[in-house]
Design a protein around this motif. Structure first.
Motif, PDB file in Angstrom:
ATOM      1  N   CYS A   1       1.786  -1.686   9.294  1.00 36.56           N
ATOM      2  CA  CYS A   1       0.247  -1.969   9.006  1.00 36.56           C
ATOM      3  C   CYS A   1      -0.379  -1.249  10.188  1.00 36.56           C
ATOM      4  CB  CYS A   1      -0.127  -3.397   9.194  1.00 36.56           C
ATOM      5  SG  CYS A   1      -1.540  -3.799   9.156  1.00 36.56           S
ATOM      6  N   ALA A   2      -1.764  -0.390   9.709  1.00 34.78           N
ATOM      7  CA  ALA A   2      -2.312   0.158  10.383  1.00 34.78           C
ATOM      8  C   ALA A   2      -3.883  -0.315  10.334  1.00 34.78           C
ATOM      9  CB  ALA A   2      -2.160   1.692  10.380  1.00 34.78           C
ATOM     10  N   SER A   3      -4.587   0.164  11.389  1.00 31.68           N
ATOM     11  CA  SER A   3      -6.299  -0.007  10.912  1.00 31.68           C
ATOM     12  C   SER A   3      -6.978   1.327  11.682  1.00 31.68           C
ATOM     13  CB  SER A   3      -6.639  -1.490  11.740  1.00 31.68           C
ATOM     14  OG  SER A   3      -6.645  -1.206  13.132  1.00 31.68           O
TER      15      SER A   3
ATOM     16  N   SER B   1      -7.411  -0.859   2.360  1.00 35.60           N
ATOM     17  CA  SER B   1      -8.557  -1.538   2.101  1.00 35.60           C
ATOM     18  C   SER B   1      -9.898  -1.052   3.016  1.00 35.60           C
ATOM     19  CB  SER B   1      -8.400  -2.962   2.851  1.00 35.60           C
ATOM     20  OG  SER B   1      -9.454  -3.752   2.958  1.00 35.60           O
ATOM     21  N   ALA B   2     -11.002  -0.879   2.218  1.00 31.45           N
ATOM     22  CA  ALA B   2     -11.924  -0.257   3.002  1.00 31.45           C
ATOM     23  C   ALA B   2     -12.930  -1.522   3.822  1.00 31.45           C
ATOM     24  CB  ALA B   2     -12.608   0.444   2.190  1.00 31.45           C
ATOM     25  N   ALA B   3     -12.690  -2.613   3.404  1.00 28.37           N
ATOM     26  CA  ALA B   3     -13.487  -3.725   3.716  1.00 28.37           C
ATOM     27  C   ALA B   3     -12.782  -5.083   3.041  1.00 28.37           C
ATOM     28  CB  ALA B   3     -14.908  -3.653   3.421  1.00 28.37           C
ATOM     29  N   ALA B   4     -13.303  -6.341   3.541  1.00 27.13           N
ATOM     30  CA  ALA B   4     -12.778  -7.389   2.945  1.00 27.13           C
ATOM     31  C   ALA B   4     -13.154  -7.465   1.586  1.00 27.13           C
ATOM     32  CB  ALA B   4     -13.722  -8.617   3.846  1.00 27.13           C
TER      33      ALA B   4
ATOM     34  N   MET C   1      -8.029  -0.826   6.862  1.00 27.38           N
ATOM     35  CA  MET C   1      -6.488  -1.452   6.898  1.00 27.38           C
ATOM     36  C   MET C   1      -5.461  -0.770   6.162  1.00 27.38           C
ATOM     37  SD  MET C   1      -6.960  -5.346   8.422  1.00 27.38           S
ATOM     38  CE  MET C   1      -5.316  -5.138   9.209  1.00 27.38           C
ATOM     39  N   PHE C   2      -4.370  -0.499   6.366  1.00 27.26           N
ATOM     40  CA  PHE C   2      -3.571   0.141   5.510  1.00 27.26           C
ATOM     41  C   PHE C   2      -2.064  -0.450   5.788  1.00 27.26           C
ATOM     42  CE2 PHE C   2      -6.546   3.738   5.442  1.00 27.26           C
ATOM     43  CZ  PHE C   2      -7.262   3.641   6.546  1.00 27.26           C
TER      44      PHE C   2
END
Lengths: 115, 110
Positions: B91-93, B49-52, B32-33
């Motif tokens: 926001c993007a994913s 973010s690469a993961a939680a 997520m970005f």
């Protein structure tokens, strides 16, 4: 750091004219992606190019990836008013060889089409 | 099937206030970005973010804080808003490929 430059910043055309936007990266890219953003909207993915010298077409849109994988272009034939918007190119942002999905975007080309 | 949703769509806040922009995705995408869009600058990466529980700075992180306690949520907080943070925030994913963007939040700091 990596830079992705896009020209022109603005382009005004009459409906029916052709349009081209160019994208240049300071580093070799593993792939390049193109996005379109309609006025007031959000960027929407159009296409991804991976291979050196690759050419892909989507109806009136032609995308090209350079032989050195550092530049790309988007050409629209016979523009229509529905083509209005901002076109962005984007390439993976490298950090130690892993992009983690990050993209570096060009500044975008704002296309206006006059009917 | 909203996919990726941002809230609020519009926000006006005063200088010095804390404000949080929300982002929620329903695809369980790993990445997520947060990008900000300003005329002449295109889209610039703030945080990703690469993961939680895994986040890292992007190109323009100063003045922003993120968290990702759950895979589907990635809020962006402006700790003390400044006029230079007036912008459109996206926001993007993704799963490492093309990004899917939310509809954006237009933030004005007065």
């Amino acid at each position: 750091g990596q830079q992705v430059m896009q020209i022109p910043q603005y382009q005004h055309v009459q409906e029916g004219e052709d349009f081209t936007t160019y994208c240049n990266s300071s580093t070799t890219l593993s792939n390049i992606q193109w996005y379109k953003q309609r006025p007031g909207g959000h960027p929407v993915f159009l296409i991804q190019l991976v291979k050196s010298g690759e050419v892909k077409k989507q109806k009136r849109l032609t995308f090209q990836f350079g032989e050195a994988k550092k530049n790309s272009s988007l050409h629209i034939t016979a523009t229509q008013t529905t083509d209005v918007g901002t076109y962005f190119c984007a390439g993976p942002s490298s950090a130690g060889g892993t992009s983690y999905g990050k993209l570096t975007f060009g500044q975008g080309t704002i296309l206006t089409v006059h009917p | 099937d909203a996919g990726i949703t941002q809230s609020p769509r519009y926000k006006i806040t005063e200088t010095g206030r804390q404000v949080t922009l929300m982002c929620h995705q329903t695809w369980s995408h790993s990445y997520m970005f947060w990008y900000r869009q300003d005329l002449g600058h295109g889209l610039r990466l703030i945080y990703y973010s690469a993961a939680a529980d895994i986040t890292d700075k992007g190109e323009v992180p100063d003045g922003y804080v993120v968290s990702r306690s759950k895979t589907e949520n990635f809020p962006l907080t402006l700790e003390s808003a400044t006029r230079s943070q007036t912008s459109v925030y996206f926001c993007a994913s993704s799963e490492g490929g093309p990004l899917t963007f939310g509809s954006g939040t237009r933030l004005t700091v007065v």
